[in-house]
Design an enzyme around this catalytic site. Structure first.
Site, PDB file in Angstrom:
ATOM      1  CB  SER A 253      -0.821  -0.053   1.236  1.00  0.00           C
ATOM      2  OG  SER A 253      -0.008   0.270   2.531  1.00  0.00           O
ATOM      3  CE  LYS A 254       1.092   7.423  -2.839  1.00  0.00           C
ATOM      4  NZ  LYS A 254       2.001   7.330  -3.692  1.00  0.00           N
ATOM      5  NE  ARG A 255       0.026   1.629   6.497  1.00  0.00           N
ATOM      6  CZ  ARG A 255       0.755   0.623   7.204  1.00  0.00           C
ATOM      7  NH1 ARG A 255       1.737   0.698   7.678  1.00  0.00           N
ATOM      8  NH2 ARG A 255       0.041  -0.696   6.810  1.00  0.00           N
ATOM      9  CG  ASP A 258       5.894   6.135  -4.088  1.00  0.00           C
ATOM     10  OD1 ASP A 258       4.869   6.410  -3.448  1.00  0.00           O
ATOM     11  OD2 ASP A 258       6.772   6.472  -4.263  1.00  0.00           O
ATOM     12  CG  ASP A 263       3.905   7.338  -7.601  1.00  0.00           C
ATOM     13  OD1 ASP A 263       3.463   8.473  -7.949  1.00  0.00           O
ATOM     14  OD2 ASP A 263       2.867   6.719  -6.735  1.00  0.00           O
TER      15      ASP A 263
END
Ligand code: GLU
Length: 492
Positions: A253-255, A258, A263
């Site tokens: 995930s973004k967490r 990326d 990106d």
């Protein structure tokens, strides 16, 4: 293998290209190329509300950036055109009608309210939500009459009893009890077909021999296998690629990093590093090689060698790998790829980059040991673009210079010696040696000259060899920086 494989990448243009999707595309592509097969691109744009041309373009662009090419696709055409799913609707309708006619599917007139209520009840009593098959037994004449009277319906697949088994290159033999496979919807009430239905129609019509895709589709596969069988078609080979997991073991995930390919492009990752790193998420060349070329991938890739377990995505390792690629690539290509970032940072215009290509290459060479990404270059070379009289001095650099008493005097005397030697092009090696000799002759330890010099030329405590810096600045600006530095140090 009797015939060269026909494989496909089938993105939905409802968002930008996910790195998991990029990896799926890479594996399909590598497999096709290794075997002299065909790699085709099919855009699955049946979700008309969320699909956009801009996303489609961006996905194709992202694949090209990775160096992936395709043999058939929406932009190229091919023997099984069209390659945009929404343009194949007539064929989907034809096959849906055939399945209905043959009894492999049936009309379901249950209202969506009833289905929602059913599901809620099933969930409340701890069951998996599934259609209760109310309409499965409707007599054909009744079904025809209700449809003819305009009653809305969906078309459901009639899942037979028994179990469904298929071969998967990654997971081995996979079996699902059909009791766990819902009588799934093939065509919605608004007459639009669903993914599980059209993917089979299109894969079959496009003669796809192997389906390599993400693990998230594994539970769709029994539905699709049953459909192939109902249509009397040969079932293709499957390989379900393990999900990429974040370092925390959860879905990426973004967490944890990326997730959009774009990106990485925006951040200045070398595309070759992205290919290498993505392939390592589930596949390996051998038990020790981390850096391998696309040619080596193509020469060795097999879906049978993809691991079953979730691949752990390590952003630090990704960054390290980017740096390895950046350092080992040709200076010309690195410079070319750094240039847009230099322009975006406002350091040079496109025309200046063009005029001073060799100079920019020299600037890249002076820094490339210290950067991982193309985007890191502008900040590292920004000091070269500052006003010579007002160069930003970092505290640490000033502190280093001030460790040496009489730094301004040292620089003044060094400059007097240096001036006639400041020529373009600069013989950096000779000047390095003679500068050290100059320091020795003046009974100065090397840092007593070099630390003040680094301060006035670059403003930073660390960085490139400053004979590289002198060459980059050129004789006049170099002298100007030292002069200004002497004045500033003296005043301080
Ligand atoms: N359009 C589907 C997706 O993006 C394709 C899945 C498949 O490869 O069958 O997930």
């Amino acid at each position: 293998m009797t015939q060269p494989p026909r494989v496909r990448f089938a993105p939905s243009p409802t968002g930008s290209l996910h790195i998991g999707g990029a990896r799926t595309a890479l594996f399909n592509w590598a497999w096709a190329r290794r075997n002299g097969g065909t790699f085709l691109l099919r855009v699955e744009d049946t979700d008309r509300e969320r699909s956009t041309q801009a996303f489609e373009d961006a996905i194709l662009d992202g694949l090209k950036w990775l160096g992936i090419d395709w043999d058939e696709g929406p932009d190229l055409g091919g023997p099984f055109a069209p390659y945009r799913q929404s343009e194949r609707l007539e064929r989907h309708r034809e096959l849906a009608a055939k399945l209905l006619e043959e009894g492999a599917s049936y009309r379901c007139f249950c209202s969506s309210e009833r289905i929602t209520k059913l599901r809620d009840e099933q969930r409340a009593s701890g069951q998996n939500p599934a259609y209760d098959k109310t309409c499965r037994g409707l007599e054909r004449a009744v079904s025809e009459a209700r449809a003819a009277a305009g009653e809305p319906f969906v078309q459901r697949f009639r899942v037979p009893e028994g179990s469904t088994t298929f071969a998967d290159d990654v997971r081995g033999t996979v079996t699902f009890p059909n009791a766990d496979v819902d009588d799934w919807i093939m065509v919605r009430a608004d007459d639009t077909p669903t993914y599980n239905f059209v993917v089979v129609c299109d894969d079959a019509d496009m003669q796809v021999t192997h389906v390599l895709r993400g693990d998230d589709h594994l539970t769709n596969t029994p539905k699709q296998v049953l459909l192939y069988r109902a249509l009397g078609l040969e079932v293709p080979g499957f390989a379900h690629l393990p999900l990429m997991l974040g370092k925390d073991g959860k879905k990426l995930s973004k967490r944890t990093g990326d997730t959009a390919l774009q990106d990485y492009r925006d951040k200045g990752y070398p595309p070759e590093a992205v290919v290498n790193f993505l392939c390592l998420q589930g596949w390996a060349l051998d038990d020790h090689t981390e850096i391998f070329s696309t040619d080596e991938l193509v020469a060795n890739f097999s879906p049978k060698d993809v691991g079953k377990s979730g691949a752990s995505f390590d952003p630090e390792k990704f960054l390290w790998m980017a740096g390895e690629y950046l350092r080992n690539d040709s200076l010309e290509r690195v410079t070319h790829r750094c240039a847009p970032f230099v322009v975006a940072a406002g350091l040079m215009t496109v025309a200046e980059v063009e005029e001073r290509k060799d100079w920019l290459a020299e600037a890249v060479a002076s820094e490339r040991e210290r950067i991982h990404l193309y985007s890191e270059l502008p900040a590292r070379i920004a000091y070269l673009f500052e006003d010579d009289a007002e160069l930003t001095w970092q505290d640490a650099a000033l502190k280093n210079a001030n460790k040496h008493a009489g730094a301004a005097d040292t620089l003044a005397s060094y400059l007097a010696w240096l001036r006639p030697r400041l020529v373009a092009p600069l013989d950096k090696d000779a000047l390095r040696v003679s500068s050290r000799e100059w320091a020795a002759e003046h009974s100065l330890k090397i840092p007593a000259l070099f630390q003040p010099l680094r301060l006035v030329l670059t403003g930073a405590a660390g960085g490139p060899d400053f004979f590289d810096v002198m060459s980059l600045l050129g004789p006049e600006r170099c002298a100007a920086r030292i002069e200004a530095g002497i004045a500033r140090l003296g005043a301080g």
